[in-house]
Design a protein around this motif. Structure first.
Motif, PDB file in Angstrom:
ATOM      1  N   ASP A  75      -3.518 -11.121   4.330  1.00  0.00           N
ATOM      2  CA  ASP A  75      -2.390 -10.335   3.824  1.00  0.00           C
ATOM      3  C   ASP A  75      -2.829  -8.869   3.866  1.00  0.00           C
ATOM      4  OD1 ASP A  75      -3.892  -9.637   1.434  1.00  0.00           O
ATOM      5  OD2 ASP A  75      -3.386 -11.608   0.637  1.00  0.00           O
ATOM      6  N   ALA A  76      -2.000  -7.983   3.343  1.00  0.00           N
ATOM      7  CA  ALA A  76      -2.414  -6.570   3.254  1.00  0.00           C
ATOM      8  C   ALA A  76      -2.243  -6.125   1.805  1.00  0.00           C
ATOM      9  CB  ALA A  76      -1.589  -5.716   4.207  1.00  0.00           C
ATOM     10  N   THR A  77      -2.846  -6.878   0.895  1.00  0.00           N
ATOM     11  CA  THR A  77      -2.734  -6.575  -0.537  1.00  0.00           C
ATOM     12  C   THR A  77      -3.661  -5.427  -0.913  1.00  0.00           C
ATOM     13  OG1 THR A  77      -2.144  -8.849  -1.039  1.00  0.00           O
ATOM     14  CG2 THR A  77      -3.008  -7.544  -2.868  1.00  0.00           C
ATOM     15  N   ASP A  78      -3.074  -4.398  -1.546  1.00  0.00           N
ATOM     16  CA  ASP A  78      -3.855  -3.276  -2.083  1.00  0.00           C
ATOM     17  C   ASP A  78      -3.921  -3.471  -3.607  1.00  0.00           C
ATOM     18  OD1 ASP A  78      -3.524  -2.350   0.527  1.00  0.00           O
ATOM     19  OD2 ASP A  78      -2.106  -0.775  -0.035  1.00  0.00           O
ATOM     20  N   ILE A  79      -5.001  -3.025  -4.233  1.00  0.00           N
ATOM     21  CA  ILE A  79      -5.122  -3.163  -5.690  1.00  0.00           C
ATOM     22  C   ILE A  79      -5.285  -1.789  -6.338  1.00  0.00           C
ATOM     23  CG2 ILE A  79      -6.403  -4.197  -7.609  1.00  0.00           C
ATOM     24  CD1 ILE A  79      -7.209  -6.481  -5.784  1.00  0.00           C
ATOM     25  N   LEU A  80      -4.336  -1.471  -7.224  1.00  0.00           N
ATOM     26  CA  LEU A  80      -4.383  -0.213  -7.969  1.00  0.00           C
ATOM     27  C   LEU A  80      -4.997  -0.488  -9.340  1.00  0.00           C
ATOM     28  CD1 LEU A  80      -3.474   2.814  -8.227  1.00  0.00           C
ATOM     29  CD2 LEU A  80      -1.300   1.962  -9.122  1.00  0.00           C
ATOM     30  N   TYR A  81      -5.974   0.326  -9.724  1.00  0.00           N
ATOM     31  CA  TYR A  81      -6.602   0.172 -11.045  1.00  0.00           C
ATOM     32  C   TYR A  81      -6.670   1.533 -11.717  1.00  0.00           C
ATOM     33  CZ  TYR A  81     -10.090  -0.987 -14.599  1.00  0.00           C
ATOM     34  OH  TYR A  81     -10.749  -1.166 -15.798  1.00  0.00           O
ATOM     35  N   ASP A  82      -6.108   1.611 -12.932  1.00  0.00           N
ATOM     36  CA  ASP A  82      -6.049   2.902 -13.641  1.00  0.00           C
ATOM     37  C   ASP A  82      -7.021   2.951 -14.821  1.00  0.00           C
ATOM     38  OD1 ASP A  82      -4.935   1.182 -15.466  1.00  0.00           O
ATOM     39  OD2 ASP A  82      -2.935   2.075 -15.420  1.00  0.00           O
ATOM     40  N   GLY A  83      -7.997   2.054 -14.800  1.00  0.00           N
ATOM     41  CA  GLY A  83      -8.971   2.026 -15.890  1.00  0.00           C
ATOM     42  C   GLY A  83      -8.553   1.058 -16.992  1.00  0.00           C
ATOM     43  N   LYS A  84      -7.266   0.626 -16.933  1.00  0.00           N
ATOM     44  CA  LYS A  84      -6.779  -0.309 -17.961  1.00  0.00           C
ATOM     45  C   LYS A  84      -6.310  -1.618 -17.344  1.00  0.00           C
ATOM     46  CE  LYS A  84      -5.108   3.231 -21.154  1.00  0.00           C
ATOM     47  NZ  LYS A  84      -4.676   4.333 -20.284  1.00  0.00           N
ATOM     48  N   ARG A  85      -5.398  -1.488 -16.363  1.00  0.00           N
ATOM     49  CA  ARG A  85      -4.935  -2.734 -15.743  1.00  0.00           C
ATOM     50  C   ARG A  85      -4.863  -2.634 -14.224  1.00  0.00           C
ATOM     51  NH1 ARG A  85      -0.677  -0.765 -18.747  1.00  0.00           N
ATOM     52  NH2 ARG A  85      -1.072  -1.997 -20.595  1.00  0.00           N
ATOM     53  N   PHE A  86      -4.815  -3.835 -13.630  1.00  0.00           N
ATOM     54  CA  PHE A  86      -4.717  -3.939 -12.174  1.00  0.00           C
ATOM     55  C   PHE A  86      -3.260  -4.146 -11.783  1.00  0.00           C
ATOM     56  CE2 PHE A  86      -8.932  -5.557 -13.293  1.00  0.00           C
ATOM     57  CZ  PHE A  86      -9.730  -4.780 -12.468  1.00  0.00           C
ATOM     58  N   HIS A  87      -2.786  -3.379 -10.800  1.00  0.00           N
ATOM     59  CA  HIS A  87      -1.457  -3.619 -10.224  1.00  0.00           C
ATOM     60  C   HIS A  87      -1.700  -4.119  -8.807  1.00  0.00           C
ATOM     61  CE1 HIS A  87       0.689  -0.919 -13.160  1.00  0.00           C
ATOM     62  NE2 HIS A  87      -0.507  -0.381 -13.206  1.00  0.00           N
ATOM     63  N   TYR A  88      -1.161  -5.280  -8.504  1.00  0.00           N
ATOM     64  CA  TYR A  88      -1.275  -5.780  -7.131  1.00  0.00           C
ATOM     65  C   TYR A  88      -0.122  -5.235  -6.293  1.00  0.00           C
ATOM     66  CZ  TYR A  88      -5.188  -8.962  -7.549  1.00  0.00           C
ATOM     67  OH  TYR A  88      -6.456  -9.478  -7.660  1.00  0.00           O
ATOM     68  N   CYS A  89      -0.428  -4.538  -5.209  1.00  0.00           N
ATOM     69  CA  CYS A  89       0.598  -4.028  -4.294  1.00  0.00           C
ATOM     70  C   CYS A  89       0.551  -4.969  -3.100  1.00  0.00           C
ATOM     71  CB  CYS A  89       0.301  -2.604  -3.870  1.00  0.00           C
ATOM     72  SG  CYS A  89      -0.053  -1.545  -5.276  1.00  0.00           S
ATOM     73  N   LYS A  90       1.380  -5.994  -3.180  1.00  0.00           N
ATOM     74  CA  LYS A  90       1.309  -7.050  -2.163  1.00  0.00           C
ATOM     75  C   LYS A  90       2.016  -6.620  -0.889  1.00  0.00           C
ATOM     76  CE  LYS A  90       0.668 -10.800  -5.330  1.00  0.00           C
ATOM     77  NZ  LYS A  90       1.228 -11.924  -6.041  1.00  0.00           N
ATOM     78  N   GLY A  91       1.546  -7.116   0.230  1.00  0.00           N
ATOM     79  CA  GLY A  91       2.185  -6.803   1.500  1.00  0.00           C
ATOM     80  C   GLY A  91       1.716  -7.762   2.562  1.00  0.00           C
ATOM     81  N   ARG A  92       2.588  -7.976   3.542  1.00  0.00           N
ATOM     82  CA  ARG A  92       2.262  -8.847   4.662  1.00  0.00           C
ATOM     83  C   ARG A  92       1.386  -8.068   5.636  1.00  0.00           C
ATOM     84  NH1 ARG A  92       4.972  -9.773   9.322  1.00  0.00           N
ATOM     85  NH2 ARG A  92       6.782  -8.513   8.792  1.00  0.00           N
ATOM     86  N   HIS A  93       0.419  -8.740   6.268  1.00  0.00           N
ATOM     87  CA  HIS A  93      -0.394  -8.118   7.313  1.00  0.00           C
ATOM     88  C   HIS A  93       0.363  -8.202   8.630  1.00  0.00           C
ATOM     89  CE1 HIS A  93      -4.091  -7.046   9.534  1.00  0.00           C
ATOM     90  NE2 HIS A  93      -3.592  -7.858  10.450  1.00  0.00           N
ATOM     91  N   ILE A  94       0.562  -7.068   9.299  1.00  0.00           N
ATOM     92  CA  ILE A  94       1.231  -7.068  10.598  1.00  0.00           C
ATOM     93  C   ILE A  94       0.153  -7.012  11.672  1.00  0.00           C
ATOM     94  CG2 ILE A  94       2.899  -5.875  12.093  1.00  0.00           C
ATOM     95  CD1 ILE A  94       3.835  -4.309   9.592  1.00  0.00           C
ATOM     96  N   GLU A  95       0.249  -7.920  12.660  1.00  0.00           N
ATOM     97  CA  GLU A  95      -0.696  -7.899  13.778  1.00  0.00           C
ATOM     98  C   GLU A  95      -0.245  -6.790  14.724  1.00  0.00           C
ATOM     99  OE1 GLU A  95      -3.360  -9.908  13.424  1.00  0.00           O
ATOM    100  OE2 GLU A  95      -4.054  -8.719  15.134  1.00  0.00           O
ATOM    101  N   SER A  96      -0.959  -5.673  14.751  1.00  0.00           N
ATOM    102  CA  SER A  96      -0.498  -4.507  15.508  1.00  0.00           C
ATOM    103  C   SER A  96      -1.669  -3.603  15.874  1.00  0.00           C
ATOM    104  CB  SER A  96       0.482  -3.711  14.633  1.00  0.00           C
ATOM    105  OG  SER A  96       0.773  -2.463  15.201  1.00  0.00           O
TER     106      SER A  96
END
Ligand SMILES: Nc1ncnc2c1ncn2[C@@H]1O[C@H](COP(=O)(O)OP(=O)(O)O)[C@@H](O)[C@H]1O
Ligand SMILES: Cc1ncc(COP(=O)(O)O)c(N)n1
Length: 160
Positions: A75-96
């Motif tokens: 997949d193309a999941t990015d993880i945002l962390y602000d020192g308190k919680r994790f936000h998952y920014c989910k995304g499909r991986h494009i073959e390109s």
């Protein structure tokens, strides 16, 4: 620091200076997986590793970190962390092959959205969609890896 291609873009001495002097001033840092490995001094193989690396990077001083998952294949999941919680920014991986400059485009879009008053989580979500659309609608130009379609949304609005 490390391009999608694996190329080291900074001399080791400059990496140390960046880590020590520049990084504590950052609102948000956006390392890809190889960069997060260098900053957190660990190997990253899973989403759990991305979370651990995010914690170690925030401990170096920036307010937040987005560990990007462009190097993942499932997949193309990015993880945002602000020192308190994790936000998952989910995304499909494009073959390109049109993935040159994805990271620079993402961070520029985040900076523009923050300047326009968006929250960090919204800015990251919007920027990720912008890059996704840019990859999905890119023309494969040049040899090797080509650019994303930066103006897809403008072309769409213009009916092109
Ligand atoms: N093939 C892909 N398919 C979908 N999203 C991608 C792809 N490659 C990169 N991205 C996204 O583009 C952004 C930049 O990530 P990445 O490529 O990891 O950074 P960098 O260009 O710094 O190596 C991230 O949001 C990532 O999830
Ligand atoms: C001189 C220079 N600057 C930045 C990148 C990052 O490109 P990418 O977003 O594809 O990792 C690069 N490959 N070369």
């Amino acid at each position: 620091m490390v391009a999608t291609s694996g190329h080291r873009l900074l001399a080791p001495k400059a990496e140390a200076i960046l880590k020590e002097l520049l990084l504590p001033w950052a609102t948000v840092l956006t390392p890809n997986i190889p960069e997060a490995e260098v900053l957190a001094e660990m190997k990253i193989k899973s989403l759990a590793d991305m979370e651990r690396a995010a914690e170690k990077i925030v401990a170096l001083g920036p307010k937040a970190v987005l560990v990007k998952g462009g190097h993942r294949t499932e997949d193309a999941t990015d993880i945002l962390y602000d020192g308190k919680r994790f936000h998952y920014c989910k995304g499909r991986h494009i073959e390109s092959t049109s993935t040159h400059g994805t990271g620079c485009s993402l961070s520029s879009a985040v900076a523009a959205d923050l300047a326009n008053g968006m929250t960090l989580a919204d800015a990251v979500k919007e920027a990720k969609q912008y890059v996704f659309d840019g990859i999905a609608h890119a023309e494969p130009i040049g040899k090797g890896h080509g650019p994303i379609h930066h103006f897809y949304e403008l072309y769409r609005k213009a009916g092109m």
